[in-house]
Each structure stands twice: as structure tokens, then as C-alpha cells.
Design a protein around this motif. Structure first.
Motif, mmCIF file in Angstrom:
data_model
loop_
_atom_site.group_PDB
_atom_site.id
_atom_site.type_symbol
_atom_site.label_atom_id
_atom_site.label_comp_id
_atom_site.label_asym_id
_atom_site.label_seq_id
_atom_site.Cartn_x
_atom_site.Cartn_y
_atom_site.Cartn_z
ATOM 1 N N TYR A 29 0.876 -1.168 0.000
ATOM 2 C CA TYR A 29 0.000 0.000 0.000
ATOM 3 C C TYR A 29 0.908 1.212 0.000
ATOM 4 O O TYR A 29 1.695 1.401 0.919
ATOM 5 N N LEU A 68 1.414 5.349 -0.259
ATOM 6 C CA LEU A 68 0.881 6.702 -0.136
ATOM 7 C C LEU A 68 1.988 7.669 -0.547
ATOM 8 O O LEU A 68 3.107 7.581 -0.038
ATOM 9 N N GLU A 69 1.672 8.563 -1.465
ATOM 10 C CA GLU A 69 2.663 9.537 -1.925
ATOM 11 C C GLU A 69 2.112 10.947 -1.762
ATOM 12 O O GLU A 69 0.969 11.223 -2.127
ATOM 13 N N TYR A 107 -2.123 2.353 -4.844
ATOM 14 C CA TYR A 107 -1.406 3.621 -4.830
ATOM 15 C C TYR A 107 -2.405 4.751 -4.596
ATOM 16 O O TYR A 107 -3.431 4.829 -5.270
ATOM 17 N N LYS A 108 -2.095 5.588 -3.624
ATOM 18 C CA LYS A 108 -2.924 6.761 -3.328
ATOM 19 C C LYS A 108 -2.020 7.973 -3.179
ATOM 20 O O LYS A 108 -0.872 7.855 -2.756
ATOM 21 N N THR A 109 -2.566 9.115 -3.523
ATOM 22 C CA THR A 109 -1.844 10.365 -3.318
ATOM 23 C C THR A 109 -2.581 11.197 -2.278
ATOM 24 O O THR A 109 -3.775 11.016 -2.039
ATOM 25 N N CYS A 110 -1.851 12.103 -1.681
ATOM 26 C CA CYS A 110 -2.475 13.049 -0.758
ATOM 27 C C CYS A 110 -1.718 14.372 -0.849
ATOM 28 O O CYS A 110 -0.531 14.413 -1.155
ATOM 29 N N LEU A 127 -4.252 12.299 3.810
ATOM 30 C CA LEU A 127 -3.515 11.140 4.314
ATOM 31 C C LEU A 127 -4.411 10.323 5.241
ATOM 32 O O LEU A 127 -4.488 9.099 5.125
ATOM 33 N N SER A 174 -7.089 8.482 3.198
ATOM 34 C CA SER A 174 -6.512 7.328 2.505
ATOM 35 C C SER A 174 -6.270 6.181 3.473
ATOM 36 O O SER A 174 -6.530 5.017 3.154
ATOM 37 N N LEU A 200 5.613 4.676 2.219
ATOM 38 C CA LEU A 200 5.340 6.111 2.313
ATOM 39 C C LEU A 200 6.381 6.892 1.521
ATOM 40 O O LEU A 200 7.573 6.828 1.820
#
Length: 187
Positions: free
Chosen positions: A8, A10-11, A41-44, A50, A53, A72
Motif C-alpha cells: 500500500y 501513499l505519496e 497507490y494513493k496520493t495526498c 492522508l 486514505s 510512504l
């Protein structure tokens, strides 16, 4: 059903509404094709993003237990991440993840330095429930850990979940790069 390996990711990005795919997306796609490790893949672009997500992962994703690595990709300074021009400490991150990361590996890319004291490490692990936290002592925008060491770390971990053996093999295979980027694992 065959066991699948999941990451998982998070970017932090300047604007989540931007459609441009980052290098991290391309690397994760390649890892899925060549190493058989799937990812979400998730962006914040805010701390609220964040949290959203993370909540989506925890409460909406029925495969959460299959994600052993939380990757991360956040810029920042030593033991701080930067989101939307605001720094969040490792302690604040731990509190955000409080009790939710049982058995997970929290892995930071080398966009920020991870340099924990024994007390900071123990606090993070105790509060989050994480199995380990890893990252790098060398920060670089031009020499991305995602292209090399992160890929190797993920691949080796899913071949052997003994984290100490994984790190030993990483150093055997990519000693110079591990030393250059100063790979660190806290458990």
C-alpha cells in the motif's frame, strides 16, 4: 486461491487533482509485472487526505490484512514528513496510525531521512503496532530509492519474511547502494 503480495503506497503530491503519473506509479506497475507484487497507490496533498486514505485502507479494503508493507513516499526532513508546506513529526505520524499497523512494515522512501533514537523507534512501534519501520539516512531527490533498493527490499521480503535475513540479503546483493543510501531498519 493463490497468496498475493501487496504493497500500500501513499505519496505526497502538490495537488491530488493533477493527473500526471509520478515515477513511483511507473515503478509500482513494473514491480507488479516483473515481481508479482500488487499495490494500491494513493496520493495526498493534505494531512486530511492522508487520514482519508488510511481510513479507506483500514475500513473499506477487505484485503487490508494482505498488505504487509505500507510504503510512504513523502519529502521532509529528519524524522518529519512534509505535506502541503507543513511538517509532521514521526510521533504525529505514529499517533495518526495508532494501533492500526499491527504486523506491518512501514517503509519510507529516501525523500526524507529516517534517523530514530531507540526511544523514538520504540514509541513508533508501540503506538502503531507495526512490526518494523525502515528508511534511509541519506536523502536525495536525484537518487531515488524507489528505482533500486525499495524494489529489492519488497521482493526479498515477499520471498522471506524474516526481516533480519532480508536486510542481510539486501546488503549482499547491493552493498554499495545500501551503504550509499544508508538503509535503516528499526524493529
Amino acid at each position: 486461491m493463490e497468496n498475493e503480495n501487496f504493497i500500500y503506497c501513499l505519496e505526497a503530491v502538490p495537488d491530488v487533482d493533477s493527473v500526471k503519473a509520478t515515477n513511483v506509479v511507473q515503478i509500482l506497475e513494473d514491480i507488479a509485472l516483473t515481481q508479482g507484487i500488487s499495490s494500491i497507490y494513493k496520493t495526498c496533498d493534505t494531512i486530511e487526505g492522508l487520514e482519508e486514505s488510511l481510513n479507506a485502507l483500514l475500513y473499506d479494503d477487505h484485503h487490508f490484512q494482505d498488505y504487509e508493507i505500507i510504503y510512504l513516499v513523502f519529502p521532509g526532513e529528519i524524522n518529519n514528513i512534509l505535506i502541503n508546506d507543513y511538517y509532521y513529526s514521526i510521533e504525529e505520524i505514529a499517533e495518526l496510525f495508532e494501533g492500526q499497523m499491527t504486523g506491518k512494515i512501514i517503509h519510507f522512501s529516501n525523500l526524507k531521512v529516517l534517523d530514530l533514537t531507540d526511544e523514538e523507534c520504540q514509541y513508533f512501534l508501540d503506538v502503531t503496532g507495526a512490526r518494523a519501520i525502515s528508511g534511509y539516512g541519506f536523502q536525495s531527490d536525484s537518487l531515488s530509492s524507489a528505482f533500486t533498493i525499495d524494489r529489492l527490499f519488497f521482493s526479498l521480503f515477499y520471498q522471506n519474511d524474516d526481516i533480519k535475513e532480508v536486510v542481510e540479503k539486501m546488503f549482499q546483493k547491493q552493498y554499495k547502494l545500501c551503504k550509499l543510501l544508508d538503509f535503516r531498519l528499526y524493529y
